[in-house]
Write an enzyme that holds these catalytic residues in place. Structure first.
Site, PDB file in Angstrom:
ATOM      1  N   LEU A   1       1.487   0.924   7.592  1.00  0.00           N
ATOM      2  CA  LEU A   1       1.982   0.081   6.507  1.00  0.00           C
ATOM      3  C   LEU A   1       3.445  -0.119   6.579  1.00  0.00           C
ATOM      4  O   LEU A   1       4.202   0.719   6.627  1.00  0.00           O
ATOM      5  CB  LEU A   1       1.785   0.750   4.968  1.00  0.00           C
ATOM      6  N   ASP A   2       3.970  -1.281   6.689  1.00  0.00           N
ATOM      7  CA  ASP A   2       5.373  -1.805   6.348  1.00  0.00           C
ATOM      8  C   ASP A   2       5.944  -1.380   7.862  1.00  0.00           C
ATOM      9  O   ASP A   2       7.331  -1.264   7.835  1.00  0.00           O
ATOM     10  CB  ASP A   2       6.046  -1.304   5.125  1.00  0.00           C
TER      11      ASP A   2
END
Lengths: 284, 284, 284, 284
Positions: D227-228
């Site tokens: 994520l990210d």
């Protein structure tokens, strides 16, 4: 750096240019490190910058240059080949304002500018301790209306004797004569303290203050016979507001001027700039 | 928001202004939330913006306004008091280019603009579905050289009937008459697609392309009788290069135009702008 | 400047603060030149900066300070009054990298920084000619793991003897002890070469290179016991790309570091900064 | 556009790559319009993007592709050839926030994005009128913890049926499963509302507010299982100050998010992006 060369090319656009140049370099054993190209479809012109590694050359520089020359003739190219080991010489012209002068000399010392600063020339004596601090020769050449021609002549002699390639006007407050400018086409860089073409001429920060603009700018450009009209190399702006007095604009502007002038000088020294139709291609 | 008021003041600079205004607000029980002040030492003028909370008022609005009026007379103030619950009405004028129109309506819907968009007026029918999508009344008023005066009159009637406070020219391609402009001093906002004062007039992106600038800009300003010369409210720039065609500049410019126009409209609606000497104070 | 004073105030938010301060200044004949205010509604705190003209004072400084003290007690204010004629003394700590040191000294000489640079302290001898060029006392205090405490003690003695108000870490490569930091709360400014909180710790440009970010940044902040975690004063970013090597990022970053550190020092010297809750209010 | 093709190449760095590619294009009569190249000296990798004109082809596409394939094998190239007349299909995923969705659809309609928006998928029904306004098919696929897998499956079916090439997460507030992400390597673009790697995870504007940063940012990146953490495509920042509440940061951030996401989508559609070592080469 010593083993790297840069080829800058401009010519009418035609099929086969990229292939021919790549072929001639490959044929001599050069390894292309970096290449950037631009076609102006309106002007039908082709521009390219190629950096290549000489250390793998299977022939020699003479043969390589001969090969490039042959391709150049075939495509009617203006071309320029610069070797990384050849440090160009520059002369910095300054007046009383010292921020751009300091900035260039600090970057020079830090190795940011691939050149030799051959001299600082100023119409005021104040810059002498600065030049001395950086171990750069200094020449004080006062300029008055009466002595202007003579002063330019003296500067030209110094420049010629030192084999100077580029003149940088670091907030130099004298206008160069058309004769001097003509001797150095695309080889004199000036910094103008506005976002050209806004606020040409004198006192641009005062003009900006009166107009109430919300951004001020700075512009570096090659000097031509037309004052403040030469090909633009680099520009930047910074926010300002009603709170900023003319002095504040001057202070903010100094930061812009330093960066914008230094960028232009660096682009020139790294053979990133091509001039045509009164404007520039800057390969970044 | 409903309980907040904003006081905008301009007057000759003098001792005691800040104290007198603060005192009158305090005396009526108002709580100052935010205050910003500017003195132009050259023009010897004083400007202030005060936002205050009405919910703690110990008197009433009539008494408060009376108190401000008294201070205003003492210091020869131009002043304007706006109540947060009073949503001003705006009219957006558009032509064929729809990016600024869309942008304003999207911000309006997102609650960024403290106003009611009373209508969209366009000399082309294309914007109708856009206005309808955002539930905003639309008026198609074609303009030709022959019908220009009549068209303006019709627009004025619609605006008057709806009690419109601010006209926003969202890339409206017609020049307003001096008469119409005179009716809305500092109440018509335009977006010009260049970094004024560079590239006034038509086709600024083409002008920028020909000049070879390294930044393009956009400028929002109040409309005055002098085309592109009104007081500048906001400006922004973005980098461009030799790679950008005129179309690329147009595309990049759209992003600037949207932001710069929307910022100006927001500043106006939040009573952040004072105009004097052909320029603006924008309290941010 | 000599006749100007600046009052910085922080206190719990309450009605009447602005009026009371304006009233006390007016009562003593001071003319408010500039005032900026901020209320943090979440923390329920009030902050104000007021610059005023002393030349019209009808009483004297003792009486004025007494009046401010009385208001301060009423509203539980933290307040600080600075007179324009009192130039604060600063000490610059540097190591081998000289760009920030040069930058601060050039701005100092140009009159941008309202202070006296009392000394340059470095753990390397290289900066000595630089300090000398600008006529600033220089102290070489080498630091090793073994001598660190002793070196700090020596620096503290020099600072105390010169009555230094602000310490500026101009790319000083030693971590200050918690004891030294505790002696100068909100009076040590550091420049970190990243956009904090990204890339804390060592080698932020290398971290940025590995991560492949498209912008690099610099952050100036007050130093606290937590490394790189102190209240942020100023930040800036610049574009980078896949073309930039770590060395290019270092070069680009130098320009940011200089501007961002100088801005923080200027804000501090102009009494524009208030610290609370681990962050800053910077009145601009 | 119809007669233009773009070739993207990545391979181990070696002498002769540029010449070989230029030669094969020239040999088939293609005219190179634009070429950009990058060598990562640390990774010893070579990257190139070549745009060329097909209208002068002396053979045909099959022969040309065969020629490129042969060169590609010789140099172990990863290569991708895209024809300008082939409009790729994209699917936009949105949730309740509509600014990025509007922005992409307006740019699409203005011709800024060389694609066909095949559908808008949302876990909320609100976006339906927006999609309809722009004549784009809309699918409402609600997502709950219980139905997540099923919802993704439905989305995948729609995407597969429409032959979608690129998924754009326009502030889509659901985390995609690792399975879905794995199906679209370097073909899902997300916008994160912070300057990554600062403020990963939820509520970055609140994190920025608490930290007291002086700039906020936005980051577009390819989605990976982490994520990210996917390769960053584009970033931008804007100034903020103590005056900005979290809501102000959200408002300012929307402008960044729109621009940064749209730029990434445009770069992808124009075949300007190469991914390696967790980061991107973006030829501009």
């Amino acid at each position: 750096m010593d083993r790297v060369a840069t080829l800058l090319v401009a010519c009418p656009d035609r099929k086969g240019i990229v292939a021919s140049l790549a072929q001639v370099l490959y044929g001599h054993g050069a390894n292309i490190l970096d290449s950037d190209q631009h076609t102006d479809p309106v002007a039908a012109l082709f521009f390219q910058r190629i950096r290549f590694d000489l250390s793998t050359l299977t022939t020699d520089k003479v043969a390589l240059e001969h090969g490039i020359k042959e391709v150049g003739e075939r495509f009617q190219m203006d071309w320029r080949l610069a070797y990384g080991h050849h440090k160009r010489k520059i002369a910095i012209f300054a007046s009383k304002q010292e921020h751009c002068l300091y900035d260039l000399l600090i970057r020079y010392r830090a190795g940011e500018l691939a050149c030799e600063v051959a001299m600082v020339i100023s119409n005021h004596p104040d810059a002498e301790p600065i030049a001395r601090h950086f171990d750069v020769p200094f020449h004080h050449i006062p300029v008055t209306a009466a002595t202007k021609a003579e002063a330019e002549e003296k500067a030209c002699e110094l420049i010629a004797a030192a084999n100077v390639d580029l003149i940088v006007l670091a907030r130099y407050m004298q206008i160069l004569s058309a004769e001097l400018v003509a001797k150095f086409p695309s080889r004199i860089i000036n910094i103008h303290h506005s976002f050209l073409p806004a606020f040409v001429g004198a006192n641009p920060y005062r003009q900006a203050y009166v107009k109430g603009v919300k951004l001020i700018g700075a512009t570096s450009h090659y000097v031509t016979a037309d004052l403040d009209q030469g090909p633009i190399i680099e520009q930047a702006t910074i926010r300002c507001s009603h709170r900023d007095s003319v002095d504040d604009l001057v202070r903010k502007g100094r930061d812009l001027e330093k960066r914008v002038l230094a960028a232009a000088v660096r682009y020139h020294l790294e053979d990133r700039i091509l001039v045509y139709a009164g404007k520039t291609v800057v390969f970044d």
